[in-house]
Structures are given as C-alpha cells and as structure tokens.
Design a protein around this motif. Structure first.
Motif, mmCIF file in Angstrom:
data_model
loop_
_atom_site.group_PDB
_atom_site.id
_atom_site.type_symbol
_atom_site.label_atom_id
_atom_site.label_comp_id
_atom_site.label_asym_id
_atom_site.label_seq_id
_atom_site.Cartn_x
_atom_site.Cartn_y
_atom_site.Cartn_z
ATOM 1 N N ALA A 139 10.969 15.089 4.956
ATOM 2 C CA ALA A 139 12.066 16.061 4.984
ATOM 3 C C ALA A 139 12.684 16.202 6.361
ATOM 4 C CB ALA A 139 11.564 17.431 4.506
ATOM 5 N N VAL A 140 11.949 15.874 7.413
ATOM 6 C CA VAL A 140 12.462 16.084 8.772
ATOM 7 C C VAL A 140 13.049 14.797 9.340
ATOM 8 C CG1 VAL A 140 11.872 16.767 11.138
ATOM 9 C CG2 VAL A 140 10.857 17.965 9.176
ATOM 10 N N THR A 141 12.286 13.685 9.196
ATOM 11 C CA THR A 141 12.720 12.442 9.833
ATOM 12 C C THR A 141 13.625 11.613 8.952
ATOM 13 O OG1 THR A 141 10.808 11.194 9.041
ATOM 14 C CG2 THR A 141 10.581 12.388 11.139
ATOM 15 N N GLY A 142 13.607 11.836 7.616
ATOM 16 C CA GLY A 142 14.422 11.028 6.730
ATOM 17 C C GLY A 142 13.812 9.677 6.408
ATOM 18 N N THR A 143 12.526 9.475 6.704
ATOM 19 C CA THR A 143 11.872 8.188 6.442
ATOM 20 C C THR A 143 11.423 8.124 4.983
ATOM 21 O OG1 THR A 143 11.142 8.038 8.724
ATOM 22 C CG2 THR A 143 9.987 6.670 7.118
ATOM 23 N N ILE A 144 11.839 7.076 4.261
ATOM 24 C CA ILE A 144 11.474 6.881 2.854
ATOM 25 C C ILE A 144 10.241 5.981 2.802
ATOM 26 C CG2 ILE A 144 12.240 5.947 0.643
ATOM 27 C CD1 ILE A 144 15.087 6.622 1.452
ATOM 28 N N THR A 145 9.218 6.435 2.077
ATOM 29 C CA THR A 145 7.956 5.677 1.967
ATOM 30 C C THR A 145 7.601 5.504 0.495
ATOM 31 O OG1 THR A 145 6.692 7.733 2.164
ATOM 32 C CG2 THR A 145 7.111 6.499 4.198
ATOM 33 N N VAL A 146 6.661 4.571 0.243
ATOM 34 C CA VAL A 146 6.166 4.288 -1.117
ATOM 35 C C VAL A 146 5.075 5.297 -1.441
ATOM 36 C CG1 VAL A 146 5.051 2.595 -2.604
ATOM 37 C CG2 VAL A 146 6.726 1.856 -0.878
ATOM 38 N N ASN A 147 5.192 5.952 -2.625
ATOM 39 C CA ASN A 147 4.138 6.906 -3.032
ATOM 40 C C ASN A 147 3.604 6.600 -4.430
ATOM 41 O OD1 ASN A 147 6.264 7.750 -4.618
ATOM 42 N ND2 ASN A 147 5.884 9.939 -4.294
ATOM 43 N N GLY A 148 3.848 5.379 -4.926
ATOM 44 C CA GLY A 148 3.312 4.976 -6.215
ATOM 45 C C GLY A 148 3.184 3.461 -6.298
ATOM 46 N N PRO A 149 2.408 2.924 -7.273
ATOM 47 C CA PRO A 149 2.208 1.478 -7.365
ATOM 48 C C PRO A 149 3.513 0.784 -7.761
ATOM 49 C CG PRO A 149 1.230 2.583 -9.252
ATOM 50 C CD PRO A 149 1.631 3.672 -8.312
ATOM 51 N N LEU A 150 3.708 -0.419 -7.169
ATOM 52 C CA LEU A 150 4.905 -1.202 -7.428
ATOM 53 C C LEU A 150 4.501 -2.559 -7.992
ATOM 54 C CD1 LEU A 150 7.079 -0.515 -4.232
ATOM 55 C CD2 LEU A 150 7.410 0.396 -6.522
ATOM 56 N N ASP A 151 5.038 -2.870 -9.197
ATOM 57 C CA ASP A 151 4.838 -4.190 -9.789
ATOM 58 C C ASP A 151 6.208 -4.672 -10.231
ATOM 59 O OD1 ASP A 151 2.641 -5.636 -12.370
ATOM 60 O OD2 ASP A 151 4.110 -6.509 -10.975
ATOM 61 N N ARG A 152 6.733 -5.632 -9.506
ATOM 62 C CA ARG A 152 8.095 -6.076 -9.772
ATOM 63 C C ARG A 152 8.250 -6.576 -11.190
ATOM 64 N NH1 ARG A 152 11.155 -10.372 -10.286
ATOM 65 N NH2 ARG A 152 9.310 -11.682 -10.335
ATOM 66 N N GLU A 153 7.190 -7.265 -11.713
ATOM 67 C CA GLU A 153 7.301 -7.843 -13.036
ATOM 68 C C GLU A 153 7.314 -6.780 -14.131
ATOM 69 O OE1 GLU A 153 5.259 -8.985 -10.693
ATOM 70 O OE2 GLU A 153 6.321 -10.840 -10.227
ATOM 71 N N GLN A 154 6.878 -5.545 -13.796
ATOM 72 C CA GLN A 154 6.834 -4.488 -14.795
ATOM 73 C C GLN A 154 8.028 -3.544 -14.681
ATOM 74 O OE1 GLN A 154 4.594 -4.533 -17.213
ATOM 75 N NE2 GLN A 154 3.694 -6.379 -16.279
ATOM 76 N N PRO A 168 0.829 -1.213 0.000
ATOM 77 C CA PRO A 168 0.000 0.000 0.000
ATOM 78 C C PRO A 168 0.859 1.256 0.000
ATOM 79 C CG PRO A 168 -0.033 -1.057 2.151
ATOM 80 C CD PRO A 168 0.656 -2.016 1.220
ATOM 81 N N LEU A 169 0.300 2.346 -0.506
ATOM 82 C CA LEU A 169 0.998 3.620 -0.509
ATOM 83 C C LEU A 169 1.264 4.060 0.931
ATOM 84 C CD1 LEU A 169 -0.905 5.545 -3.354
ATOM 85 C CD2 LEU A 169 1.157 4.140 -3.511
ATOM 86 N N GLY A 170 2.412 4.672 1.139
ATOM 87 C CA GLY A 170 2.781 5.111 2.495
ATOM 88 C C GLY A 170 3.582 4.083 3.271
ATOM 89 N N THR A 171 3.821 2.898 2.657
ATOM 90 C CA THR A 171 4.613 1.881 3.359
ATOM 91 C C THR A 171 6.040 2.390 3.577
ATOM 92 O OG1 THR A 171 3.283 0.102 2.401
ATOM 93 C CG2 THR A 171 5.480 -0.482 3.243
#
Length: 1414
Positions: free
Chosen positions: A403-418, A367-370
C-alpha cells in the motif's frame, strides 16, 4: 611719515594688516557670527570687553610696548597716534594682552591705563563727530526676503542685494554667516551667485548676514532670509523593502495581495506618486494581465492562480510622481522595484501515475512474495506532495500490492498451463492520504498487465493419432507397430505408423530432440530430429542393406524424446516394432532417392505436384510393367498418384492448409508385375497462401465523459505464416461521420481522439458515435476485417448559456409604465433538458428596479426574456439622473444536481427625449500627441471623440486657435499652418516644414458643435490639444570654443593621464543627440614649424555631462620627453542615430621637454621629503603660481658626514597653464621674492636649486668634475678665510658704533626719532622703528649679542650684511624650535613673544645668496 623697513628674521615677516575704518570697533558688540573678519581685543576702560580691528590689521603707524595691555594717549606715550585718535593725540592699541592678565610691569603701563580712560570718551564720540562733520547718511537695504530654486546651477545669479544711499555714495556689499557658504556676492553690484549646490530637502530655509558699506559711515548689516523653492529633483523611493509575500493558489480574483508604498520628498504635484505594473516575470501576455495595481499601491489579483503553471511571480512596479519643473523643464521622476510572489500549493488535483502503461512478467511456479513490478503515482500538487496509498481492485488474482511503495508481488501459486490466459490484467488505484480542498478523496487508477512466463516443467509425450485430430487430454502411449518392405530405400518411412509427440510448455521450453536407440537403431533414423511443441514423427530407413527379410522378420527400435533444458525430468521413450515385408530381387528403381516438392495450399483438386517422377525396372514383360502407388495410405486423403505415369496430384485441395500442416512426407512406390517395388521419398512442402483474414480480438464499446480523450487499442491476429506479408497487419479508420476526429497508429492499432469529445457536437440523442476500423494484412490480394468502435459520450453540464447578441440596446419613451422594452434570447448547448434550462433575471444595480423581465421557453435550450418597464414606475426624462439605464441581464442554467454557469449581457435602455444638451469632448481623446519633425509623419495624427447625451445628434469639430511653444517660451506664429482640424475630429499634418528646433509643442484650442441641437447651447466648452513635436537626427554635433591651453609633461605622463578636454553639444534629443568622440589624427609641430604624424599616442574617453558631452583626451602610450613643440590632435564628434552627423576640431597640446627639469636638493632624507611633498608642492605653487610636476625623489649618494650636505634631491617641472615652463633662474627669482615661502621651504630642508640632470655623465666625467671641484673649493676656502678676518674687524667696530647710537636714541622723543634702522648694518631698530615682527622696543640694557663668538644668523633682507649675532639671555630659559610660518588666525606675534619670554632664534644658511658686504 616714512614707514620703517619691514625686514624680519628669515621666514617670520609680519603680514600687512587692514586699516580699521571708522565705526568698526562697534562690531564687537554684535553677535559672534556678525564679527567675522575682525580681530578681537580689550576695549579701553572696560575690563573683559571686546574691541575689533579688521582681520589682519597692524597698527602700522606705531608699535606697542610689550607689557601694555590697553591703550595710551598723550605726549608721554612714545607711539604714533592711530587713525581713530581724535585730534591725533596718540590713541594706541596693545593687541593680545587682557587688561586683567597679570604681566611684567612696564614703566609706561600706569600712564597707559590713565590714557585708556581718557581715550574711551573720545572713542565713543568719534562716530558722531565724524557724521556731524560729513553730514553723510548710512545706506539701508530695500529687501530682506528672497526665493531661490533648489536646482539653480553653480555660478548662476540667485538674487541681488540692493541697498539705497541717499548720498549716492558707491556701495560695497558683503555676506557672512554659516549659510553664506552657499553663495558668493559681487561686492560692487550686489549680485549674489550660487557657489555650492542647494537641496531643499536638507535645508529649506537659509539665513545670511548681508553688509553694505558706503566708505564713510559704519558698515550696515541685516539678516537676509532665503527660501529654497522646491523642484522635482527627487524620484519616488520605495519604503519597507524588500517586497516579498507567499499567497495560496486559490486566492480569489479581486483580492488585494500586497500593498507597496513609495515616498517622494518633493512637494506639491511632484510628491504625488502613482503606480503601475511594468513587467511580470515569467513574461507572457496572460501573466501581464494577471495583476493590476490601485492608485494607493494595492496590488490586486486579476485572475486565477495555478501552482502547476507557475510557482513564482516577480512584478516590476513603477512609481512615478506627478511631475514638476526641473531646470525649467517639466520632468517626471520615477523609480522601480520588484515584488516577489511565491504561490503556495493546495491539494486540488488528483494523483497521477508515472510511466503508464504498466506491464511486467513473472515466471510460473515462482515463490510467493516474488516482486513483479512497482507502480508509482505522485501528487500533482507538487507543493503539497501528499502521501500516496495503493490497492488492487481485482478480487481473485494471485497478486498483492504494497500500500505504501506500490510494489506488486505474487501471493498465490502460478501455473501457466492452468491459467485461462497467460496475461493477467490488474486494476490499481492510488489515493492520497488526505482529502482535497473539496472534502473528497483524491485518487487515480491504472491498468497493469502481468505476463506469466513459461517454465520448462513438462516433458514431451507420445500419442498414436493423426496430427490434425489428436486429443492430447488422453493418456500418452509408449508402444507402436509398423512395417517396411525389405531393402526399402533410404529415407523411406515405416508404414502404418501414426506417431505424434507433444510438449505442453511454450516457446523454447517446448523444444525437444528425437533419436533412436535399441539393437536395430542403426538401420533406421527418426524424422524430424527436433520438434517444438507438437510434431508428427516418422521412422525412416537409414541403411536399407540391414533391412533384410532373410535376416530378420521383425526389427525393434526405441524413440527417445529428450527435453535437454529440463535435466530433472527430461525424457520419454516409445518402442516401435517394425515388421519386414519380403520382396522380389529386382525391384523398380527411381533416379533419386528423395524428391522435394512444393504445392500451394488450397490448390484445386487434380493439381499436378510433380509430373515426371518415374522408376526403372530392368525386368521385362509383365514383371517390368510398373504401377505407381503413393504410401502411406493416410496420404491419400490429400494426394494421389497416377498409377501409370507416376505423376503426383492433389487429391483433396481443401485439406491443403499450411496453417494445419506445412510439410508432408510420402513414399512413391513403383511395383512391377512380380510385385517387386521400388520406392522414393517425397517431401512435399505446402506453400502459404493469403487465405486467412485478420481476426478481431474482442468487442469495443467505450463509455467516456464529455470533455475527455479516448484511447484504446484494437487487437487482432492473422493465422497466415508468421514473418510474411500475409500475416503482417495494418490498421486504418474507414471514412465516416467521425473518422476525422480520431487517429490510429497503422502499426500498433492504438486509436486516439484528436481532441476532447464534446457531447453537444453529436447529433445522436444517446451521445453515441461509431468509428469503423479496418484491420488488413499485406498479402496479395490483401484481406481485411472491420470492427465498429462505439463510443458513448456522457453529457455534462459544461456549457454556459450564450446570449444571441453581445449586447442589447432598447429605447423607451418616458412615462410609459408597463411598456415592452425589448426581448433578449439565450441558448444552452447542453443536450439534455435539465442541463439546458435557462432562467433570466436583472442584476440589482442602480436603476434596475425600474424594469421587470419574464422568462419563457422557445425550444429545447432556447429561451427568451421579455424586458418591460415596471407598471408602477413612471420615467420622467427631465428628472432622471441618468438618461440611459445600463442593465445587466443574467441567464442562469440550473442543473438537477448542481448550479451551472451563468452568462451576462449588457442591456442599455435609452429614455428618448428631444435634443437639448451640448456635446462634450472626451478627455481621453485630448491626450498629448507626438509627431515627428521634418514631415516624416503624414496624414491623421489623432482623432478627437465627442459625446452628446442627446439621442439624436450630429457632432462636428471646430478649431479656434493655435499656440506655438519652444520649451516654456512662446514660438510666435511658426506653427500656425502645421496642422489642421477636420470636422470629423481628425487632426492632420498640413506641412512638411515641422521643425523641432523652432517649436517643440503646438497647442490647438478647439470645440465641438451639435448640428441637431433643437434648443440650448450647441457648443461644447473650449478644449486644448497639445501636439508634441518629436525630434529627428537633423543636427550635427557642435564643438564649444576651446579657451584653455593644454600642456603635457611627457616624462611624468603615464598611460591614462588626462591632458586635455573638448566639449560638444548636439541640438537633437535622445540617442540622436548622444555624442561619441574619437581621435582622427595626431601631428607634432616642432619649434621650426615642421610636422610629424603619430599614432596611438592619445585616446579619448566620452563622458556625459548635464549640458553636453565631454571628451577626455588621455595618454595612451609613453610620450617621448625629448621632443619639443606642440601636438595637434584632431578630435571628431559623431552622433549615434542614422543619418550619422560628424564634426571635427583641432587641439593644441604643448609639450614640456627635459630642458625645463629643475633639481631641488634637500638637507633631509628622501623619506622626509616624500612625507612633506604636499607641503613642498603647495609652497612652490604659492611662490610661482605654476603647476608643480614631480618627476622623482631620490637619495643623494656618497654624501659627506657633514650635516650641511644635501641628502636627497627632488626633480620637478614648473609649468603654467599657457604651456610655458620655468627655468632654474626664473624659479630662484620667484622664490627669493617671497621670503615667507622661502623660509617655509628652508624649514622643510631645501638647500640648493639647480638644473635637472638630463643625461647621466660617464664615470670619467664624474672623476674629472670631482677633481676640478676640489681644486675650486680649496681656492675659495683660502679666499673666504682671508676675507672673514678682514670683515670681522670691521664688523666689531660697526657694532660698537651702533651701541653708542642706541644710547643716544633712547634719550630722544618719538617725534624726533629717526625712521629706519636704529643700528646701521643690522636688523635691530631704535624705539620708534621697533622690530616689525615682534613689536619689541629696544632696551639699552638688553644684550644685543654683538660679540665675536656669537653664532651667525642669516638676514635675508639686510642691505649691508648677511649675518648678525644673537645670544641667549642668561636669565631666561632658551626656547628651541623650528621656524614656523605665522598664520593670520593664530595669536599675534606679541603674545607669542611674551609667552616665550625671548625672541625666537632662527637660523638660515644658504651660500647662494650674497649680501652687499660680499
């Protein structure tokens, strides 16, 4: 004339007074401080004035009337004349009563006042009359001003009072005044010694009154002024402590960061304070040179600060005075303190990421935000700790960063096969919230690798193709058709089937299982049953009996591909239609149903895989002839079979590639002449061969700034079988020009530069260096691939110009304007023209204006500067202030964008002249030199250095004289041959007999000579070099003579009590002269001379003193109080430096046993005795002059109700310093000999003195003693009662006779009065022999108390009787009180008597004393 007896009531005897010398009465006219030691009284005839008598003086030749407050003379005065009475006419003094004080009138008072006026005139003339008669002149002092050093030791002579007497009379000296507290004077010699220590800083000037008396004239006194001379007895004291400061880390070098101040209260050179930095914490060589201190106490920064290296410094600062004399030794005092410096951090560093390198993973379809991971950067300026903000520079990635905590999150759909790759590389930049001190943004970047992990979101599909040629992008199929001969053997595959299954997921997610369903599923099985990713599927015969053409011509099965890890969409189904082929009844048969064969990949064509697989057919003839076939037809591309022998051969070795297909399944068919066949299964495994070299992934072109390190990772793959040496990779750097500058991890391929790269070290003009890395596998033979790593080093202007020489020395003749002086050269190692350009200039200092310098280029980075004399300057050697110009030439590097570094070189230009100046010996080479004694140091001890301003000189040294000293005193010629001065200035040891104890300093007088002097003086001025002789341990300790006698009382000697002392000195100095004492042995020698050894009785404690070392002998354990004799204690003194020296001495410590214990019984309680114990001990010490050692103070048990019985007891020893002790009889005799002390002890409750109880008696002994005592007491009481009756009668008669004698005595004149007791048998006296205590005259009308019912009062001094009776006066109120000792400073007894209006009533009862009556 005989003096009256000095008997008094017990405890109140008047002390003897001093006689008044002629002229002493005049002292009362002086200031109060000049009248010390004299009693004051009213001068006769002058109301309110003062006269004086010496302190303690009693008019012993007469007694005064109680009411007389003045003086009386003449025949009517009933008192004997004073020594001051002119002509002996009876001049008397009444002490303690002022003439103006109202008092009870006395019959003689009027006549006394008249006599006062007459006597005053005589008194005034008395000195002049005595002087005229004697013709004697009074002495006078010669000197009234003295200087005394403040470090004078106690007991040493300070000065001497000297008075002159022209008559040659013996003189007596005295001193007085408040400041006389510091001194004592010898009355005979006038030597004044120090009694209490001086301190100039507290009192620099003292004033005392000195007196001198010649025995004839009046004492002469004068003021003496004493100046306390300063000594260096005070160390500098730091002011305004503590020293603490916070400074920024960019404080420029040369800045004053703190000012310390130490004050020395001494004077002169001893008050001059110098400073030095002795220690810098943290302690390191660099830190020690980071600071220095100026003479005024200013602490200066000498280098650059860095908060990251040290946040705190602590400097130990030493303050040292200029030195001065102390105890006749030149002493330098010093003290130290700490300066605490806190470094304040400034923002001058970029942030830094923690825990690099960053990598994380995230599943596809999340899900987005992971959250993927968190990067963390910190401000390297830890004291600032600025806020950090983050951002991702990649434009199109499905990730975002907080920008403050440095935490990287998912903001788009991920399909490994694509995705093009499952690894995504992110660049993250961290920047500080505020600009740094340079006004720039502080930032840092890092790479983050995000791995998108597979999710099982795809099911397996079926395809009709060969495995190595399948295109999975086409649609999948679900229907297939093949054939099989009936009764085919088990595990025989169905022919004409090309089924491939594929699952696009990765790893374990691509794993799925295969199985069969349908009506004919039991006849067949699927192979393989489980596939990961992609696999070729075959249908194998499982039950050949069911495969029967006669039963069915066609059989159908469904192949199910089940992804068990994907429960939502798990399965795919393919329907396989199998046509059954008819066969003969007897078909050829193979011995095995399945053969497992192996063949190496890349085997050449014709390679035999299996040579001996044959079938058996029972048919005969043509029908039994077997022909072998290999099925299916698709296998023929790779393998073939010999139709006659059945041997399996490699058909096409190029297709044997394990990396493409590792297992082949085939059917070997044996066909007879009737076309009956037998089949066996072949499973051919392709073995791996190291036929794949490693494959380099990517290319490696790396740009890097000069001065930075290089770090990269070489990536490669190997397609050989995983987990075998054929696919295991290794990395190494091939030999090359730069191979030694890098290192590579052989297992991971990470390559690093060993040190930062230097552009100037590269020959390539582009700044490129190429390193060849070889990637190899571990197969046999190993295969390898190499790749060039090209690193481009960008040039920075990081090199300052460097002069070819460290300094330049040129010479030029005077009067040569424009002349070439010399040429300096410098190079710059930077590789670009703009960064290596150099220009020269001369720093503007004194004399630099006389010269010019011109720059020109020799080659790239190589420039020269021509130095010449200014054409307008004429150098005149004779008028120049300096003959050498010390120039500083600067070489500057000016880059295109910024000013580069510069370099300086000293250039010394010598103006040439003739040799006409004398040499000078450098003061630094004349510093004190230390040489060890006894020849322990040989060779050169120092080298003298001389300078000569002339350009051409040859200096030699010459010794002029030698002086030897021991301390401040000359040591004669003892050291003349100890040292020798060589012409080159070397001072050498010339003797092995150097002795510190004979001479501790040698002073050489010397000079330097210039042999090339052409004119003028060739010699330097005379200088001195002091050589200090250093002590070595060559002297043993020496015990000082023991003059004391040591005594110990075992019963009261507790552990730790000091019982004796020894003193020792060592002529050596420092640790060599430090002494430690120890006890070697202890032996008790008894009275018979027998000795007995002991151990652990005593211990010795070493105490350091100014003039040596004191060994305090102390009790270590309890001593046996029953032993008699003396302890002989052997004490050893040992110094503390090798070679160790020792000395021994024997102490005699006398022991006092229990037989000398004395028991003092008191009528007061034990608590009162305890509270008065100090007064009791003082009185006992005064009477006996012995030390009093109290054992115990206890309450007496079973006392009677009578108040006269002892209530407490004190047990004590009385011991003299020579070891002897008092017994009971001796103690009683001494106390009785001093009535005043006896009275004081009685007043303190003392009743009985007896021997101490050494052993406690038994109960039976006590009972017997009590009975015997009662019987003795009864007999004694009867005897005393009888005796009292007899004596009472005699006493009464004697008193009546005394009254009659008194009346007769009052009618007699003083000259006719009988001396002695006026009333025999009593202590009452007639008029002339009045009571010496109260000076009371006897009035016949006064009741003497001679009555039968009078209370008995003891007279200790009566020769006839031990009691007299006194009675209270009915007209006077009784004054009660205890007996008091009369102090010389209190009012005189007469004043006390008049104030009380009656004599003090004193009673003392002590049955131990007898009288003449008894």
């Amino acid at each position: 004339m005989q003096r009256p007896p000095t008997h008094a009531r017990l405890g109140t005897r008047e002390p003897r007074r001093k006689r008044l010398r002629p002229g002493q009465a005049q002292l009362c006219r002086r200031r109060p401080e000049e009248r010390q030691g004299y009693d004051s009284a009213a001068l006769p005839g002058v109301p309110g004035s003062l006269s004086c008598l010496p302190e303690g003086l009693t008019e012993s030749r007469g007694f005064l009337p109680p009411a007389c407050g003045s003086w009386c003379t003449g025949p009517s005065c009933p008192f004997r004349p004073n020594l001051l009475s002119p002509g002996g006419k009876g001049l008397w003094r009444c002490q303690g009563v002022n003439a103006q004080q109202p008092a009870q009138q006395h019959p003689h008072q009027r006549s006394c006042r008249l006599a006062d006026r007459m006597a005053w005139h005589w008194l005034a003339l008395a000195p002049f009359l005595l002087t005229a008669v004697s013709g004697n002149t009074a002495p006078f002092f010669n000197q009234t001003f003295f200087t005394v050093p403040e470090d004078l030791q106690l007991g040493q002579q300070a000065f001497q009072l000297v008075a002159s007497d022209i008559d040659g009379d013996p003189l007596t000296y005295s001193i007085s005044g408040p400041d006389s507290f510091y001194f004592s004077v010898n009355s005979t010699t006038g030597n004044v010694t120090l009694r209490n220590s001086l301190d100039r800083e507290l009192q620099a000037k003292l004033t005392i009154t000195a007196g001198v008396y010649d025995g004839k004239n009046d004492p002469v006194s004068t003021k003496i002024t004493i100046i306390v001379d300063d000594r260096n007895d005070n160390a500098p004291v730091f002011q305004y402590l503590p020293y603490e400061k916070t400074i920024p880390e960019n404080t420029p070098p040369g800045s004053i960061i703190y000012n310390v101040f130490a004050n020395d209260s001494d004077t002169g050179n001893a008050a001059k304070v110098s400073y030095s930095i002795e220690e810098v914490i943290p302690n390191s060589i660099n830190n020690l040179w980071l600071f220095y201190i100026l003479p005024n106490g200013s602490v200066v920064l000498n280098g650059s600060l860095d908060y990251t290296k040290n946040t705190f410094y602590q400097l130990r600062i030493l303050a040292k005075d200029g030195g001065g004399l102390l105890h006749n030794v030149m002493t330098v005092q010093s003290s130290s303190t700490y300066l605490s410096l806190t470094i304040r951090d400034l923002p001058n560093l970029d942030p830094q990421f923690l825990s690099e390198r960053y990598s994380g993973s995230v599943p596809e379809n999340c899900p987005l935000g992971t959250t993927v991971l968190t990067v963390t950067a910190v401000d390297r300026d830890t004291g600032v700790n600025d806020e950090i903000f983050y951002n991702i520079t990649n434009a199109t990635v499905p990730f975002a960063i907080n920008a403050v905590t440095g935490t990287i999150t998912v903001n788009g759909p991920l399909d490994r096969e694509q995705l093009p790759s499952e690894e995504i590389l992110l660049e993250v930049i961290a920047r500080e919230a505020h600009l740094n001190i340079y006004g720039e943004e502080a930032n840092a970047s890092t790479l983050v690798t995000v791995l998108v992990t597979d999710v099982n979101d795809n099911k397996p599909q079926f395809y009709n193709c060969l495995l190595y040629s399948c295109n999975f992008s086409t649609d999948a199929q679900n229907s297939f058709r093949g054939n099989i001969i009936e009764h085919s053997s088990s595990r025989l595959p169905v022919s004409n089937l090309s089924i491939v299954t594929y699952d696009p997921d990765k790893g374990i997610n691509s794993s799925y299982k295969l199985y069969l369903q349908g009506p004919d599923a039991s006849a067949f099985t699927v192979s393989p049953t489980e596939i990961m990713g992609t696999g070729e599927v075959q249908i194998l015969v499982q039950n050949s009996s069911i495969v029967d053409y006669e039963k069915t011509h066609v059989m159908v099965v469904q192949i199910i591909a089940n992804d068990t890890r994907n429960p939502t969409d798990c399965c795919s189904t393919a329907t396989v239609t199998i046509d059954i082929i008819d066969s003969n009844d007897h078909s050829p048969e193979f011995p095995q149903s399945t053969y497992y064969l192996e063949v190496m990949e890349n085997s050449p064509n014709g390679t035999i895989v299996s040579p001996n697989i044959t079938a058996y057919d029972p048919d005969s003839g043509v029908l039994g002839e077997i022909t072998y076939y290999l099925l299916p037809e698709s296998i023929h591309e790779v393998f073939t079979v010999n139709a006659t022998t059945g041997a399996v051969l490699v058909q096409n070795g190029n297709l044997l590639d394990r990396e493409t297909r590792s297992i082949y399944y085939a059917n070997l068919q044996a066909r007879d002449g009737g076309n009956l066949v037998g089949t066996t299964a072949l499973e051919i495994t392709v073995l791996d061969d190291n036929d794949n070299a490693p494959i380099i992934v990517g290319s490696y072109f790396i740009p890097v700034e000069e001065g930075q390190n290089v770090s990269t990772e070489i990536q490669a793959i190997d397609n050989d079988e995983p987990g075998t040496p054929n696919s295991q990779l290794g990395f190494r750097i091939l030999p090359g020009l730069f191979s030694n500058n890098f290192t590579i991890d052989a297992g991971t391929g990470k390559m690093y530069s060993k040190e930062p790269l230097d552009r100037e070290a590269l020959e390539d003009e582009r700044g490129q260096l190429v390193v060849t890395v070889e990637v190899y596998d571990h197969g046999m033979p190993p295969l390898s691939t190499s790749v060039n790593v090209t690193i481009t080093v960008e040039d920075l202007n990081d090199n300052a110009p460097i002069f070819l020489n460290q300094s330049y020395n040129f010479s030029v003749f005077e009067d040569s304007p424009g002349a070439l002086v010399g040429e300096v050269e410098a190079t710059d190692a930077d590789r670009t023209e703009i960064n290596s350009r150099i220009s020269f200039l001369i720093q503007r200092i004194n004399g630099s204006s006389n010269f010019l310098i011109r720059s020109f280029r020799l080659a790239q980075g190589h420039y020269a500067g021509q130095l010449s004399v200014d054409p307008d300057t004429y150098l005149d050697y004779d008028t120049l202030q300096q003959k050498v110009f010390f120039l500083t030439v600067v070489a500057e590097n000016t880059a295109a964008d910024n000013v580069g570094d510069s370099a300086t070189v000293p250039v010394n230009v010598y103006v040439l002249d003739i040799n006409d100046e004398p040499p000078t010996i450098l003061p630094d080479s004349l510093q004190d030199v230390r040489v060890s004694e006894n020849g322990t140091q040989q060779g050169v001890v120092c080298t003298l250095v001389a300078s000569d301003p002339d350009t051409n000189h040859s200096v030699v040294f010459e010794e002029l004289g030698v002086a030897c000293f021991k301390g401040e005193n000359s040591a004669g010629e003892v050291c003349w041959d100890w040292f020798v001065l060589a012409p080159n200035g070397s001072v050498l040891v010339n003797s092995s007999e150097i002795d510190y104890e004979l001479c501790d300093s040698v002073v050489l007088t010397l000079r330097a000579e210039d042999l090339y002097t052409e004119k003028g003086n060739r010699y330097s001025r005379n200088e001195t070099l002091r050589i200090l002789i250093t002590d070595v341990n060559d002297n043993a300790p020496i015990f000082q003579p023991i003059t004391e006698t040591f005594v110990v009382v075992p019963e009261i000697s507790s552990a730790g009590l000091q019982v004796a002392t020894v003193k020792a000195t060592d002529a050596d100095s420092g640790a060599r002269g430090e002494i430690a004492f120890s006890i070697v042995s202890v032996v008790l020698v008894d009275d018979s001379g027998a000795s007995r050894p002991f151990s652990n009785l005593f211990q010795v404690v070493t105490i350091t003193e100014k003039d040596g070392y004191l060994g305090s002998i102390r009790v270590l354990s309890n001593l046996d109080s029953s032993l008699k004799g003396q302890y002989q204690v052997t004490v050893e003194a040992q110094d503390k430096e090798e070679p160790v020296h020792t000395a021994q001495t024997v102490l005699n410590i006398f022991t006092v046993d229990q037989s000398y214990r004395i028991r003092l019984q008191f009528l007061v309680t034990a608590d009162e005795v305890q509270s008065n114990s100090e007064d009791i001990k003082r009185a006992l010490t005064t009477a006996t002059k012995a030390g009093v050692y109290v054992v115990s103070i206890q309450t007496v048990e079973n006392t009677r109700a009578s108040g006269m019985e002892p209530k407490s007891v004190m047990e004590a020893y009385f011991v003299y310093s020579n070891g002897t002790a008092l017994d009971v009889i001796q103690l009683i005799a001494l106390i009785q000999s001093d009535p005043l002390i006896l009275a004081e002890l009685v007043n303190l409750g003392l009743a009985i003195i007896g021997p101490g109880e050494v052993t406690k008696p038994s109960r039976e002994t006590e009972l017997i003693s009590i009975i015997a005592g009662l019987a003795a007491f009864l007999l004694l009481s009867i005897f005393i009662m009888t005796l009292v009756l007899v004596l009472t009668t005699r006493s009464y008669k004697r008193k009546l006779s005394a009254m009659k004698a008194l009346k007769v005595a009052t009618t007699l004149s003083p000259a006719m009065a009988q001396q002695g007791a006026g009333i025999p048998g009593t202590n009452q006296y007639n008029a002339e022999g009045a009571n010496p205590i109260l000076n009371l005259s006897l009035d016949p009308s006064h009741d003497l108390g001679f009555h039968e019912d009078s209370s008995s009062v003891a007279s200790m001094n009566s020769l006839d009787e031990n009691t007299v009776n006194t009675a209270e006066d009915d007209n006077v109120k009784a004054k009660q009180g205890k007996a008091q000792l009369i102090d010389d400073t209190n009012e005189e007894a007469l004043v006390a008597a008049l104030n009380l209006k009656e004599p003090t009533k004193i009673a003392y009862i002590n049955t131990t004393f007898t009288t003449t009556d008894l």
